[in-house]
Design an enzyme around this catalytic site. Structure first.
Site, PDB file in Angstrom:
ATOM      1  N   ALA A 160       0.838  -1.210   0.000  1.00  0.00           N
ATOM      2  CA  ALA A 160       0.000   0.000   0.000  1.00  0.00           C
ATOM      3  C   ALA A 160       0.875   1.265   0.000  1.00  0.00           C
ATOM      4  O   ALA A 160       1.864   1.327  -0.732  1.00  0.00           O
ATOM      5  CB  ALA A 160      -0.988  -0.050   1.171  1.00  0.00           C
ATOM      6  N   CYS A 161       0.540   2.227   0.845  1.00  0.00           N
ATOM      7  CA  CYS A 161       1.257   3.518   0.819  1.00  0.00           C
ATOM      8  C   CYS A 161       2.730   3.381   1.181  1.00  0.00           C
ATOM      9  O   CYS A 161       3.508   4.307   0.940  1.00  0.00           O
ATOM     10  CB  CYS A 161       0.590   4.519   1.748  1.00  0.00           C
ATOM     11  SG  CYS A 161      -0.957   5.127   1.088  1.00  0.00           S
ATOM     12  N   SER A 162       3.125   2.271   1.786  1.00  0.00           N
ATOM     13  CA  SER A 162       4.536   2.088   2.137  1.00  0.00           C
ATOM     14  C   SER A 162       5.302   1.306   1.068  1.00  0.00           C
ATOM     15  O   SER A 162       6.447   0.898   1.301  1.00  0.00           O
ATOM     16  CB  SER A 162       4.655   1.376   3.488  1.00  0.00           C
ATOM     17  OG  SER A 162       4.267   2.247   4.522  1.00  0.00           O
ATOM     18  N   SER A 344       2.116   5.425  -2.389  1.00  0.00           N
ATOM     19  CA  SER A 344       3.538   5.205  -2.097  1.00  0.00           C
ATOM     20  C   SER A 344       4.451   6.246  -2.741  1.00  0.00           C
ATOM     21  O   SER A 344       5.589   6.442  -2.312  1.00  0.00           O
ATOM     22  CB  SER A 344       3.955   3.810  -2.565  1.00  0.00           C
ATOM     23  OG  SER A 344       3.983   3.737  -3.967  1.00  0.00           O
TER      24      SER A 344
END
Ligand code: COA
Length: 383
Positions: A160-162, A344
């Site tokens: 995901a965002c990481s 990300s």
């Protein structure tokens, strides 16, 4: 006997692809208003009977006040703003054509390779990290490897965002282990394909973009650090995860096999924004502080924080937790206003756009956080 020092690894180049079309808060709120009015009129009887919930109207001012976002870039605007569609129009491509994800990745990678003084033929690993992958297989990273004329290996991954910081750590590990010598990390985020443009709580959050980085062993780097963008030696990487359902997307290959069909709103991004805010901020403060301690850097010595770009207040609170005071935009640059949350790509966009003014020896932290929960930080020093 003392443990051997880890092999030094550097970020030798970065690149960014920004789509040509953008949507302002006013345009987005106008299209959602038309959609909500139509939905509520179409379901007037069920709403009156209490079997269907009326949808709430959006508010342009709320968006900027609550998030700091004033516009976002998208790969295709007309479909997103069409109240009867609310997702981009993307022509279906044949197997012989480059995928839309690879197409946005290549210009970002080429820019990063120029900064690194490398060509596609020098690359021997491509790691693609993104919140949503275009297809199950073959990996888009392998398609990109082929288009670049690169050797070695390639794979897709999703945290995901990481996804950027997790793919950077994978690159650093591969370089330290000797399983690659010139790694491209690429983070193509077509968030407009998984955002929920039908609900006011979510419709404003995301934007599309793609970032790329080149990582090499410092001793092998052609980039000696004297150029505008510098060479950035990695002092350490640190990742952490902690399970939470507060950010979730149930789109997946088993949807068709599930006995009870899901609500379509479960098959795109959804979140409990307030809980995310409350739970993730302390997690990230603790994570960055712990990481700085491990690499023996005092927080006041960090010249710049390139934080995940989801919410301005969240970033101010995190930087305040680490530094003990609210940072200015020079210490924690903001790209969220123009790009929205690009998942990300956000912290890497900030790093890409806001590092040329730093001096040799300056220290910085790239940090992402998001669904999972997941947190990743990379401590770097300009060579
Ligand atoms: N227009 C008008 N009103 C809106 C709105 C909009 N676009 N969106 C939400 N609202 C309403 C809500 O329905 C709520 O109404 P209620 O009080 O009657 O229930 C009210 O505004 C407050 O909503 P809330 O969700 O509490 O706002 P907030 O201040 O928490 O801001 C976020 C919302 C999403 C911006 C914020 O919670 C956030 O950024 N959280 C972290 C998100 C994050 O980082 N996620 C990671 C994603 S990868």
């Amino acid at each position: 006997m003392a443990a051997p020092l880890p092999v030094s690894v550097s970020i030798t180049g970065t690149g960014l692809f920004t789509p040509s079309e953008s949507i302002s808060n006013a345009e987005l709120a106008a299209s959602l208003t038309a959609s909500v009015e139509k939905y509520n009129a179409d379901h007037a009887d069920e709403i009156a009977a209490g079997t269907v919930e009326a949808r709430a109207l959006p508010d342009e001012e709320f968006i900027e006040k609550a998030s700091g976002i004033s516009s976002r870039f998208v790969v295709e605007k007309s479909g997103v703003l069409d109240p009867d569609r609310m997702r981009p129009h993307l022509p279906t491509r044949s197997e012989d054509e480059l995928s839309v994800t690879a197409e946005m990745a290549l210009p970002a990678i080429r820019e990063a390779l120029v900064q690194a003084g490398r060509t596609g033929a020098d690359v021997d690993a491509v790691i693609l990290g993104a919140s949503n992958l275009q297809r199950a297989y073959p990996a888009v990273a392998i398609e990109i490897q082929d288009a670049l004329g690169a050797g070695g290996w390639a794979f897709d991954m999703n945290v995901a965002c990481s996804s950027a910081t997790f793919s950077i750590q994978s690159a650093v590990d591969a370089l330290r282990n000797g399983t690659a010598s010139c790694v491209v990390v690429v983070n193509p985020e077509i968030t407009s394909g998984h955002n929920n443009f039908e609900l006011r709580d979510h419709h404003f959050i995301f934007g599309d973009a793609c970032t790329a980085l080149v990582l090499e062993r410092t001793d092998d780097a052609v980039n000696d650090g004297s150029g505008d963008h510098g060479r950035w030696d990695v002092l350490g990487t640190k990742l952490a995860t902690q399970f939470s359902n507060n950010i979730r997307n149930d789109f997946g290959f088993l949807n068709e096999s599930e006995d009870d069909p899901r609500d379509p709103h479960e098959l795109v991004f959804r979140q409990n924004g307030q809980s995310v805010f409350k739970e993730v901020c302390p997690l990230v403060v603790q994570h960055i502080s712990g990481h700085l301690e491990e690499v023996e850097v005092a927080a006041p010595d960090v010249r710049r924080f390139w934080l995940h770009q989801a919410n301005l207040k969240m970033n101010q609170l995190i930087a305040k937790g680490v530094l003990g005071r609210v940072p200015d935009t020079d210490e924690a640059p903001v790209i969220l206003d123009e790009y929205a949350n690009t998942s990300s790509a956000g912290s890497v966009i900030a790093f890409h756009k806001h590092r040329a003014d730093l001096d040799a020896g300056d220290l910085g932290v790239i940090c992402s956080f998001g669904a999972g929960y997941s947190v990743g930080s990379i401590v770097v020093r300009r060579a």
